[in-house]
Design a protein around this motif. Structure first.
Motif, PDB file in Angstrom:
ATOM      1  N   TYR A  55       0.875  -6.421  -8.149  1.00  0.00           N
ATOM      2  CA  TYR A  55       1.452  -5.854  -6.914  1.00  0.00           C
ATOM      3  C   TYR A  55       1.768  -6.943  -5.871  1.00  0.00           C
ATOM      4  O   TYR A  55       1.855  -6.650  -4.685  1.00  0.00           O
ATOM      5  N   THR A  98       4.738  -6.055  -3.559  1.00  0.00           N
ATOM      6  CA  THR A  98       4.625  -4.864  -2.703  1.00  0.00           C
ATOM      7  C   THR A  98       3.389  -4.916  -1.810  1.00  0.00           C
ATOM      8  O   THR A  98       3.479  -4.660  -0.607  1.00  0.00           O
ATOM      9  N   TYR A  99       2.253  -5.254  -2.392  1.00  0.00           N
ATOM     10  CA  TYR A  99       1.002  -5.325  -1.627  1.00  0.00           C
ATOM     11  C   TYR A  99       0.278  -6.635  -1.955  1.00  0.00           C
ATOM     12  O   TYR A  99      -0.763  -6.643  -2.611  1.00  0.00           O
ATOM     13  N   CYS A 149      -2.013  -9.850  -1.989  1.00  0.00           N
ATOM     14  CA  CYS A 149      -3.371 -10.084  -1.499  1.00  0.00           C
ATOM     15  C   CYS A 149      -3.347 -11.142  -0.391  1.00  0.00           C
ATOM     16  O   CYS A 149      -2.641 -12.146  -0.481  1.00  0.00           O
ATOM     17  N   TYR A 187     -11.022  -7.029  -1.595  1.00  0.00           N
ATOM     18  CA  TYR A 187     -10.627  -5.621  -1.572  1.00  0.00           C
ATOM     19  C   TYR A 187     -11.639  -4.747  -2.313  1.00  0.00           C
ATOM     20  O   TYR A 187     -11.274  -3.838  -3.048  1.00  0.00           O
ATOM     21  N   ASN A 240      -6.142  -4.142  -3.833  1.00  0.00           N
ATOM     22  CA  ASN A 240      -5.158  -4.424  -2.795  1.00  0.00           C
ATOM     23  C   ASN A 240      -4.089  -3.348  -2.672  1.00  0.00           C
ATOM     24  O   ASN A 240      -3.685  -2.977  -1.569  1.00  0.00           O
ATOM     25  N   TYR A 241      -3.625  -2.802  -3.812  1.00  0.00           N
ATOM     26  CA  TYR A 241      -2.550  -1.810  -3.746  1.00  0.00           C
ATOM     27  C   TYR A 241      -3.025  -0.517  -3.092  1.00  0.00           C
ATOM     28  O   TYR A 241      -2.246   0.152  -2.395  1.00  0.00           O
ATOM     29  N   GLY A 259      -3.221  -1.258   0.601  1.00  0.00           N
ATOM     30  CA  GLY A 259      -1.854  -1.324   1.122  1.00  0.00           C
ATOM     31  C   GLY A 259      -1.229   0.046   1.299  1.00  0.00           C
ATOM     32  O   GLY A 259      -0.640   0.351   2.340  1.00  0.00           O
ATOM     33  N   GLU A 260      -1.374   0.894   0.284  1.00  0.00           N
ATOM     34  CA  GLU A 260      -0.792   2.239   0.336  1.00  0.00           C
ATOM     35  C   GLU A 260      -1.448   3.073   1.432  1.00  0.00           C
ATOM     36  O   GLU A 260      -0.771   3.766   2.210  1.00  0.00           O
ATOM     37  N   LYS A 304      -0.453   1.808   4.908  1.00  0.00           N
ATOM     38  CA  LYS A 304       0.932   2.200   5.216  1.00  0.00           C
ATOM     39  C   LYS A 304       0.989   3.647   5.686  1.00  0.00           C
ATOM     40  O   LYS A 304       1.669   3.972   6.669  1.00  0.00           O
ATOM     41  N   ASP A 310      -3.035  -1.844   9.454  1.00  0.00           N
ATOM     42  CA  ASP A 310      -2.863  -2.979   8.542  1.00  0.00           C
ATOM     43  C   ASP A 310      -4.137  -3.234   7.725  1.00  0.00           C
ATOM     44  O   ASP A 310      -4.864  -4.200   7.953  1.00  0.00           O
ATOM     45  N   LEU A 366      -4.171  -3.947   4.544  1.00  0.00           N
ATOM     46  CA  LEU A 366      -3.953  -4.985   3.536  1.00  0.00           C
ATOM     47  C   LEU A 366      -4.468  -6.332   4.040  1.00  0.00           C
ATOM     48  O   LEU A 366      -5.096  -7.089   3.291  1.00  0.00           O
TER      49      LEU A 366
END
Length: 317
Positions: free
Chosen positions: A158, A161-162, A164, A170, A181-182, A185-186, A189, A194, A196
């Motif tokens: 990822y 997109t996301y 590290c 994480y 991390n994903y 991140g999701e 969002k 924030d 991430l």
């Protein structure tokens, strides 16, 4: 003038809460013939759901204290962190979407017990203490983070997109612990935070930690899958494939939605039974009674085909 009146009424409502009054009189308006309500910190946002019984009407501070009786003991790892006000403040944003407000009082109480059953199981340190100290089910909300992570849970798949953040781990944090991390991140969002770059926010803010957990409960993990909320309250209608996979509306399938093959389709395993035990215990303490949980095949997911194979095992193997 109207906005000034609403502000004064809202302030009066908040003062009533501060003075220890349990019930808040909602603000009411009619839009296109529909009655909409707002209960401030208890049910935030104009909604039909806020006009009816909301969580604080049937689940109050003393009940929260009963469910999580050992969370502030000296040996609890997150003593002083979790509290009732944080839970209701987080829930206020999701009650207008049906969290704890769907299907009448009994279903609403059952949903809160179900959600907190997951939370209690995932944040418990009851396994390390004897029955003499209240029993293993009294130790929910003992943790707000994984104490000794074995890795940083960074998945480079990822990275576009996301990605590290260097030096950041994480590992599990929150009320329904988030890993990888994903997922940070999701969730960040969705909550406009924030996470991430700052996953530690979840262990610093109890309202945010509950908010992230309720968001996951209310949101499908993947497209074409139901949310745990919809599965539990009966909004979800199983397809023929679901029926063949023995996935039914009810508590058992909430475990399938949230954990997939980590818990479900494994037979009569401890990881599943621990979550179920917390749910039944909380039903009893809330005055609903565990007999309302439904039959065995609705309560468990031992024979269900998992919705998903664990992303962590699939992506990092």
């Amino acid at each position: 003038m109207e906005s000034k009146w609403l502000l004064l009424l809202t302030m009066a409502t908040l003062m009533a809460v501060g003075n220890g009054q349990e019930s808040v009189k909602p603000l009411v308006k009619i839009v296109k013939g529909k009655k909409l309500c707002d209960k401030g910190w208890e049910c935030k946002g104009w909604s039909q759901y806020c006009c009816n019984q909301t969580i604080s009407d049937y689940f109050q501070t003393y009940q929260f204290e009963n469910l999580f009786a050992k969370r502030n003991t000296p040996v609890a790892h997150a003593a002083g962190f979790w509290d009732y006000h944080s839970f209701i403040t987080a829930a206020a944003q999701y009650q207008p979407h049906g969290f704890g407000t769907t299907g009448g009082k009994l279903m609403s109480m059952k949903e809160v017990a179900a959600f907190l059953g997951h939370v209690g199981s995932k944040t418990s340190c009851g396994g390390g203490y004897g029955v003499a100290t209240g029993g293993p089910l009294a130790w929910g909300l003992c943790y707000n983070k994984e104490m000794s992570p074995s890795k940083v849970y960074c998945d480079d798949y990822y990275k576009y997109t996301y990605p590290c953040t260097p030096g950041v781990s994480y590992h599990g944090r929150g009320a329904l612990p988030i890993y990888w991390n994903y997922n940070y991140g999701e969730t960040g969002k969705a909550l406009k935070v924030d996470l991430l770059n700052h996953p530690e926010y979840l262990e610093n803010n109890a309202t945010l930690a509950f908010q992230a957990a309720i968001w996951r409960w209310m949101t499908p993990v993947k497209k074409n899958q139901p949310s745990a909320h919809d599965v539990f309250v009966g909004n979800w209608k199983p397809t023929k494939n679901d029926t063949m996979a023995k996935r039914l509306p009810g508590f058992g399938t909430t475990m399938n939605v949230l954990y997939g093959d980590q818990v479900c389709g494994q037979g009569d395993v401890d990881s599943m039974n621990n979550i179920i035990s917390h749910y039944l215990y909380y039903l009893d303490l809330m005055g609903v009674g565990r007999e309302e949980a439904g039959p065995h095949d609705v309560l468990t997911c031992e024979e269900q085909k998992p919705f998903t194979v664990s992303p962590s095992s699939a992506a990092s193997s």
